[in-house]
Scaffold this active site. Structure first.
Site, PDB file in Angstrom:
ATOM      1  N   HIS A  74      -9.000 -22.649 -21.292  1.00  0.00           N
ATOM      2  CA  HIS A  74      -7.964 -22.385 -22.541  1.00  0.00           C
ATOM      3  C   HIS A  74      -6.785 -21.963 -21.752  1.00  0.00           C
ATOM      4  O   HIS A  74      -5.688 -22.575 -22.448  1.00  0.00           O
ATOM      5  CB  HIS A  74      -8.639 -21.278 -22.899  1.00  0.00           C
ATOM      6  N   LYS A  93      -7.501 -18.489 -26.529  1.00  0.00           N
ATOM      7  CA  LYS A  93      -7.382 -19.842 -26.745  1.00  0.00           C
ATOM      8  C   LYS A  93      -6.012 -20.273 -27.555  1.00  0.00           C
ATOM      9  O   LYS A  93      -5.884 -19.778 -28.666  1.00  0.00           O
ATOM     10  CB  LYS A  93      -8.781 -20.425 -27.315  1.00  0.00           C
ATOM     11  N   ASP A 133     -27.068 -18.916 -31.615  1.00  0.00           N
ATOM     12  CA  ASP A 133     -27.806 -20.086 -30.525  1.00  0.00           C
ATOM     13  C   ASP A 133     -29.351 -19.527 -30.765  1.00  0.00           C
ATOM     14  O   ASP A 133     -30.034 -20.594 -30.238  1.00  0.00           O
ATOM     15  CB  ASP A 133     -27.301 -19.702 -29.392  1.00  0.00           C
ATOM     16  N   ASP A 167      -9.891 -29.158 -25.408  1.00  0.00           N
ATOM     17  CA  ASP A 167     -10.745 -28.504 -24.443  1.00  0.00           C
ATOM     18  C   ASP A 167     -12.008 -28.976 -23.765  1.00  0.00           C
ATOM     19  O   ASP A 167     -12.959 -29.379 -24.577  1.00  0.00           O
ATOM     20  CB  ASP A 167     -11.291 -27.374 -25.564  1.00  0.00           C
ATOM     21  N   MET A 203     -24.392 -10.927 -21.497  1.00  0.00           N
ATOM     22  CA  MET A 203     -23.342 -11.083 -22.437  1.00  0.00           C
ATOM     23  C   MET A 203     -23.983 -11.631 -23.659  1.00  0.00           C
ATOM     24  O   MET A 203     -24.800 -12.639 -23.832  1.00  0.00           O
ATOM     25  CB  MET A 203     -22.144 -11.787 -21.953  1.00  0.00           C
TER      26      MET A 203
END
Ligand code: GLT
Ligand code: MN
Ligand code: MN
Length: 390
Positions: free
Chosen positions: A221, A184, A58, A256, A89
């Protein structure tokens, strides 16, 4: 000040991938421009968030040179400092690149497993450099369509090898870092290994350093699996394993959805916030309140920040509703602990004498069973608090 405005004490965080979601789905192209990580930091701070989380890619594009990486990280750190934001995190993208098309740690190909381990080690270094204390593992590609491709037990043992290896790495580096495993049931694979938080909790107990590893349950999830998210989170908390949480909203039986927190199943959202905030007088969850969700595909840039503010605002409203509910004398009476000085000591801590005493207890099953529990009244009270009329 509006009591529902977020403050740093709320510990609200968002992933770069959440507010940065461009709206691409399997049937349509992106509808929003990519969001620069430094702008995400500035805008999230403006909205009242406390932290920002990220996957390695990212921030640093896959294949970036060492020089590029260092420049990007430097600029990102400057943005964090300027806006008073932290990175609680970090995680690894082990799902986007085609090399991971059949998994990362569970792949049959040792070269893929080696690449995944190496990529994770680099991403752990990056996360720690940015100050992360929690490291998430979401094995989105760790699963199957052609299920005959491997003995599923092999997937479990390979994942254990990877976790044990990475725990040792963290220990050797003396990093102050804990792992949080995110389950998940499916999507993008037909079946993903370790499909629920419960599967993860047991798996953790088989690791070499279980004390370093907990869970990161996600609303969407567990809901996809048709389970009570609140019960799963409660079990994780009871086990001291709720290291992180992914808040969003989801309807059962769908893909999802990663919707704005609280926007579906308000009852479950209420019960979850009540649990996390300990408004029943129970220990509260102290970790980050992380929103792993994204704006509807209908939204432009302004809609993304409406989405982010909405997640935090709904959380705080539900917290206030939960506090009022648990302070309500009528509710307190209905949920009060039933104590029985003669019976309670017999119910835990086995002895042969207790068996004899249990046998001698005068218990009338019909009389006990005939008692109504008042749960209709309790649930209606909950609805009235939730709907704001009480
Ligand atoms: C991805 C996934 C999330 C995970 C993220 C962490 S990536 O967006 O849908 O549930 O938490 O890897
Ligand atoms: Mn998630
Ligand atoms: Mn999700």
């Amino acid at each position: 000040m509006d009591p529902f405005d977020p403050t740093p004490d709320d510990r609200f965080s968002f992933g770069l991938w959440t507010v940065g979601n461009t709206g691409r789905d399997p049937f349509g192209e992106a509808v929003r421009a990519p969001l620069a990580p430094t702008r995400a930091v500035a805008k999230l701070a403006e909205c009242g968030a406390w932290g920002v989380n990220l996957h390695d890619n990212d921030l640093v594009p896959f294949g970036a040179s060492a020089g590029e990486r260092d420049r990007i990280v430097r600029e990102f750190k400057a943005a964090l400092a300027e806006h008073g934001m932290c990175v609680p995190m970090a995680t690894t993208n082990l799902f986007s690149h085609p090399i991971f098309k059949d998994g990362a740690f569970s792949s049959n190909d040792p070269k893929v497993r080696a690449f995944a381990l190496r990529k994770t080690i680099d991403a752990i270094d990056l996360g720690v450099e940015l100050g992360a204390r929690i490291y998430v593992f979401w094995g989105g590609r760790e699963g199957t369509e052609a299920d005959a491709c491997r003995d599923p037990r092999t997937a479990v043992s390979r994942t254990r090898d990877a976790m044990d290896f990475l725990c040792e790495y963290v220990r050797e580096q003396r990093y102050d870092l804990k792992f949080a495993l995110e389950a998940k049931p499916n999507e993008p694979r037909s079946d993903i290994y370790f499909p629920t938080t419960g599967h993860m909790l047991h798996f953790i107990s088989t690791l070499a350093h279980p004390e370093m590893v907990g869970v990161n349950p996600e609303v969407a999830h567990e809901t996809m699996a048709g389970l009570s998210f609140t019960h799963g989170v409660a079990q994780a908390m009871e086990a001291g394993k709720l290291f992180h949480i992914d808040l969003n909203a989801q309807r059962i039986g769908r893909y999802d959805q990663d919707l704005r927190f609280g926007s579906e199943d308000v009852r479950q959202a209420f019960l979850l916030v009540r649990l996390l905030e300990g408004t029943m007088g129970t220990p509260r969850y102290e970790g980050p309140r992380h929103f792993d969700a994204h704006a509807y595909r209908t939204e432009d840039d302004a809609g993304v920040w409406d989405f982010a503010r909405g997640c935090m605002r709904t959380y705080k409203i539900l917290k206030a509703r939960a506090q009022a509910f648990d302070a309500d004398p009528e509710v307190k009476a209905l949920v009060a602990d039933q104590k029985d000085a003669a019976i309670d000591p017999l119910l835990a801590g086995y002895t042969r004498e207790k068996v004899a005493k249990l046998r001698a207890l005068p218990l009338d099953p019909a009389a006990i069973a005939s008692r109504g529990l008042g749960y209709e009244r309790l649930d209606q009270l909950m609805m009235e608090h939730l709907l704001g009329v009480r």
